[in-house]
Scaffold this active site. Structure first.
Site, mmCIF file in Angstrom:
data_model
loop_
_atom_site.group_PDB
_atom_site.id
_atom_site.type_symbol
_atom_site.label_atom_id
_atom_site.label_comp_id
_atom_site.label_asym_id
_atom_site.label_seq_id
_atom_site.Cartn_x
_atom_site.Cartn_y
_atom_site.Cartn_z
ATOM 1 N N PRO A 265 0.781 -1.236 0.000
ATOM 2 C CA PRO A 265 0.000 0.000 0.000
ATOM 3 C C PRO A 265 0.818 1.294 0.000
ATOM 4 O O PRO A 265 0.244 2.368 -0.066
ATOM 5 C CB PRO A 265 -0.823 -0.110 1.289
ATOM 6 C CG PRO A 265 -0.002 -0.979 2.172
ATOM 7 C CD PRO A 265 0.744 -1.928 1.289
ATOM 8 N N ASP B 140 3.488 1.418 -11.699
ATOM 9 C CA ASP B 140 2.277 2.246 -11.598
ATOM 10 C C ASP B 140 2.584 3.584 -10.951
ATOM 11 O O ASP B 140 3.612 3.737 -10.288
ATOM 12 C CB ASP B 140 1.286 1.615 -10.605
ATOM 13 C CG ASP B 140 0.729 0.317 -11.043
ATOM 14 O OD1 ASP B 140 0.904 -0.037 -12.193
ATOM 15 O OD2 ASP B 140 0.099 -0.316 -10.184
ATOM 16 N N LYS C 190 -1.667 5.381 -14.316
ATOM 17 C CA LYS C 190 -3.025 5.532 -14.863
ATOM 18 C C LYS C 190 -3.816 6.398 -13.923
ATOM 19 O O LYS C 190 -3.741 6.253 -12.723
ATOM 20 C CB LYS C 190 -3.718 4.167 -14.906
ATOM 21 C CG LYS C 190 -3.480 3.452 -16.173
ATOM 22 C CD LYS C 190 -4.389 2.261 -16.240
ATOM 23 C CE LYS C 190 -3.722 1.210 -17.055
ATOM 24 N NZ LYS C 190 -3.774 -0.090 -16.491
ATOM 25 N N GLY D 202 0.983 -1.456 -7.395
ATOM 26 C CA GLY D 202 0.541 -1.147 -6.037
ATOM 27 C C GLY D 202 -0.253 -2.309 -5.459
ATOM 28 O O GLY D 202 -0.950 -3.021 -6.190
ATOM 29 N N GLY D 203 -0.143 -2.503 -4.153
ATOM 30 C CA GLY D 203 -0.928 -3.543 -3.491
ATOM 31 C C GLY D 203 -0.531 -4.916 -3.964
ATOM 32 O O GLY D 203 0.650 -5.257 -4.028
ATOM 33 N N ASP D 204 -1.532 -5.722 -4.288
ATOM 34 C CA ASP D 204 -1.298 -7.067 -4.815
ATOM 35 C C ASP D 204 -1.535 -7.037 -6.316
ATOM 36 O O ASP D 204 -2.509 -6.434 -6.770
ATOM 37 C CB ASP D 204 -2.271 -8.057 -4.148
ATOM 38 C CG ASP D 204 -2.034 -9.465 -4.663
ATOM 39 O OD1 ASP D 204 -1.172 -10.145 -4.093
ATOM 40 O OD2 ASP D 204 -2.672 -9.871 -5.656
ATOM 41 N N ALA E 22 -4.542 -3.129 -0.702
ATOM 42 C CA ALA E 22 -4.997 -1.938 0.022
ATOM 43 C C ALA E 22 -5.977 -2.295 1.138
ATOM 44 O O ALA E 22 -5.933 -1.691 2.212
ATOM 45 C CB ALA E 22 -5.630 -0.953 -0.951
ATOM 46 N N MET F 271 -11.465 1.881 -5.635
ATOM 47 C CA MET F 271 -11.759 2.817 -6.738
ATOM 48 C C MET F 271 -13.191 3.342 -6.682
ATOM 49 O O MET F 271 -13.831 3.487 -7.720
ATOM 50 C CB MET F 271 -11.521 2.127 -8.105
ATOM 51 C CG MET F 271 -10.100 1.685 -8.302
ATOM 52 S SD MET F 271 -9.882 0.729 -9.817
ATOM 53 C CE MET F 271 -10.420 -0.884 -9.284
HETATM 54 N N1 SAH Z 1 -3.687 -3.836 -6.778
HETATM 55 C C1 SAH Z 1 -4.078 -2.827 -5.811
HETATM 56 C C2 SAH Z 1 -5.365 -2.147 -6.191
HETATM 57 C C3 SAH Z 1 -5.289 -1.363 -7.487
HETATM 58 S S1 SAH Z 1 -6.775 -0.508 -7.829
HETATM 59 C C4 SAH Z 1 -4.175 -3.464 -4.432
HETATM 60 O O1 SAH Z 1 -4.179 -4.688 -4.304
HETATM 61 O O2 SAH Z 1 -4.242 -2.723 -3.461
HETATM 62 C C5 SAH Z 1 -6.425 1.090 -7.157
HETATM 63 C C6 SAH Z 1 -7.290 1.320 -5.930
HETATM 64 O O3 SAH Z 1 -6.726 0.673 -4.812
HETATM 65 C C7 SAH Z 1 -7.404 2.770 -5.527
HETATM 66 O O4 SAH Z 1 -8.376 3.449 -6.279
HETATM 67 C C8 SAH Z 1 -7.817 2.628 -4.077
HETATM 68 O O5 SAH Z 1 -9.185 2.312 -3.974
HETATM 69 C C9 SAH Z 1 -7.032 1.402 -3.653
HETATM 70 N N2 SAH Z 1 -5.771 1.761 -2.971
HETATM 71 C C10 SAH Z 1 -4.522 1.490 -3.379
HETATM 72 N N3 SAH Z 1 -3.614 1.932 -2.482
HETATM 73 C C11 SAH Z 1 -4.323 2.482 -1.470
HETATM 74 C C12 SAH Z 1 -3.978 3.115 -0.245
HETATM 75 N N4 SAH Z 1 -2.702 3.262 0.162
HETATM 76 N N5 SAH Z 1 -4.987 3.573 0.529
HETATM 77 C C13 SAH Z 1 -6.271 3.419 0.181
HETATM 78 N N6 SAH Z 1 -6.654 2.838 -0.962
HETATM 79 C C14 SAH Z 1 -5.698 2.371 -1.772
#
Ligand code: SAH
Length: 252
Positions: free
Chosen positions: A14, A37, A59, A90-92, A121, A171
């Site tokens: 995150p 990203d 994006k 970002g995230g997974d 996230a 999102m």
């Molecule tokens: N693959 C990512 C998600 C990508 S979609 C994952 O697994 O986290 C992008 C969305 O993820 C953003 O619009 C938001 O809703 C969420 N997101 C990603 N990072 C975040 C963060 N640090 N805090 C809150 N929401 C987050």
């Protein structure tokens, strides 16, 4: 450690660098090309070798810099040329990350694919805000949905939110009014607790709490910005201070 003719699809978590997995950190440090990203911060990119080529394919909603097909083509081209390519997301990578499409494109081009999971996230937000997504007294189901999908009003979310269930919306900030309307039309109580976690797990994090009917106003009044998650369900109203005190005790 990197194998040739392999695409590494790596989750960056995150935001904070110390929420990377060790495997992710090692791959970033070894890569020749990193395609990343917009959500990836300088601390994480700073782990790359000085000579590594960093390519941003950030994006933004309604403002795509590179269409997905071009990102796929770029990844395939670089990996087929024999370079060690890390696709950093970002995230997974497999949760709303289009990692599946990139993996398919790479395999179709004859490349091997290795996927490294990241803290999504929802998990980062839950920990940082002290919200137990499946608190035993409040929820035994948790669902992740995309609030910005095509045809939001036609998506069938019935049964995903309500008593005993937690719904986490990625999102969903730009479409918060339609989301509240849709869930209430599906029969969800307007006074169902909600939490918004903006910039989860980062120093600038904000956690805002309210009720479902007030979601659009809360987003507007607080000028909530992406990245943010919306968490809907009874767990969103449980005592945050008590939970984080417990987490601190456990860590001590
Ligand atoms: N693959 C990512 C998600 C990508 S979609 C994952 O697994 O986290 C992008 C969305 O993820 C953003 O619009 C938001 O809703 C969420 N997101 C990603 N990072 C975040 C963060 N640090 N805090 C809150 N929401 C987050």
């Amino acid at each position: 450690m990197l194998q040739p003719r392999t695409l590494y699809l790596v989750g960056a978590g995150p935001g904070p660098v110390d929420l990377l997995t060790l495997r992710a950190a090692r791959l970033i440090a070894a890569a020749e090309v990193i395609v990343h990203d917009g959500l990836i911060g300088p601390d994480i990119l700073g782990l790359a070798r000085p000579e590594a080529r960093l390519i941003s394919v950030a994006k933004r909603r309604a403002r795509h810099t590179l269409p997905q097909e071009e990102i796929n083509a770029l990844l395939v081209r670089e990996a087929l040329a024999g370079r060690m390519v890390v696709r950093l997301k970002g995230g997974d990578p497999l949760i709303f990350g289009r990692g599946g499409e990139e993996a398919e494109a790479a395999r179709a081009a004859g490349l091997a694919v290795e996927i490294v999971p990241g803290i999504s996230a929802a998990n980062g937000a839950a920990a940082a805000a002290g919200i137990a997504l499946t608190h035993r007294e409040a929820a035994s189901i948790v669902s992740f949905v995309a609030g910005q999908c095509k045809g939001l009003s036609e998506q069938d979310w019935s049964g995903l939110a309500g008593k005993g269930r937690t719904l986490v919306i990625y999102m969903g900030i730009a479409t918060a009014p339609q989301i509240a309307e849709k869930l209430i039309a599906d029969g969800l109580a307007p006074d169902m607790p909600i939490a918004i976690v903006e910039n989860a797990a980062r120093p600038e994090m904000r956690v805002l709490r309210g009720l479902l009917a007030g979601l659009p106003d809360l987003v507007a009044r607080e000028a909530v910005k992406s990245p943010a998650l919306i968490i809907i369900g009874e767990v969103a109203a449980r005592d945050e201070a008590a939970l984080s005190a417990l987490a601190r005790e456990a860590a001590a």
